[in-house]
Design a protein around this motif. Structure first.
Motif, PDB file in Angstrom:
ATOM      1  N   GLN A  25     -12.801  -2.026   3.034  1.00 42.85           N
ATOM      2  CA  GLN A  25     -11.605  -2.037   2.186  1.00 42.85           C
ATOM      3  C   GLN A  25     -11.350  -0.650   1.602  1.00 42.85           C
ATOM      4  OE1 GLN A  25      -9.482  -4.642   1.981  1.00 42.85           O
ATOM      5  NE2 GLN A  25      -8.191  -3.097   1.035  1.00 42.85           N
ATOM      6  N   LYS A  28      -9.788   1.447   4.253  1.00 42.70           N
ATOM      7  CA  LYS A  28      -8.385   1.075   4.446  1.00 42.70           C
ATOM      8  C   LYS A  28      -7.502   1.679   3.354  1.00 42.70           C
ATOM      9  CE  LYS A  28      -9.086  -3.277   6.899  1.00 42.70           C
ATOM     10  NZ  LYS A  28      -8.962  -4.744   6.827  1.00 42.70           N
ATOM     11  N   LYS A  32      -4.170   4.152   3.728  1.00 43.94           N
ATOM     12  CA  LYS A  32      -2.857   3.728   3.240  1.00 43.94           C
ATOM     13  C   LYS A  32      -2.222   4.733   2.285  1.00 43.94           C
ATOM     14  CE  LYS A  32      -4.105  -0.400   1.769  1.00 43.94           C
ATOM     15  NZ  LYS A  32      -4.075  -1.686   1.107  1.00 43.94           N
TER      16      LYS A  32
END
Length: 76
Positions: A25, A28, A32
């Motif tokens: 996570q 990620k 982003k």
């Protein structure tokens, strides 16, 4: 592969499975949001040698304080 990538992969291979969710996570989030990634990169760099990066750290903190004051003034 770079030495740093090899080290990251080696660390992840040794990590318990239940920790991998958080790591994935986190990765990620890096992909982003470029601003988030830069901030996290600086925080990690500064932790390695706070004395060496003392001026950069002070500049970051001062910027954060100024922004907080601006936001507080707008809310009044």
């Amino acid at each position: 592969m770079t030495e740093l990538r090899n080290e990251a992969i080696s660390l992840m291979e040794k990590m318990p499975e239940e920790y991998l969710f958080a790591i994935v996570q986190y990765a990620k989030d890096f992909l982003k949001d470029e601003e988030y990634a830069k901030e996290q990169m600086n925080l990690a760099k500064w932790q390695t040698d706070p004395d060496k990066y003392e001026d950069e750290i002070a500049e970051y903190v001062n910027g954060w304080v100024k922004e907080t004051r601006r936001e507080s003034a707008k809310q009044k």
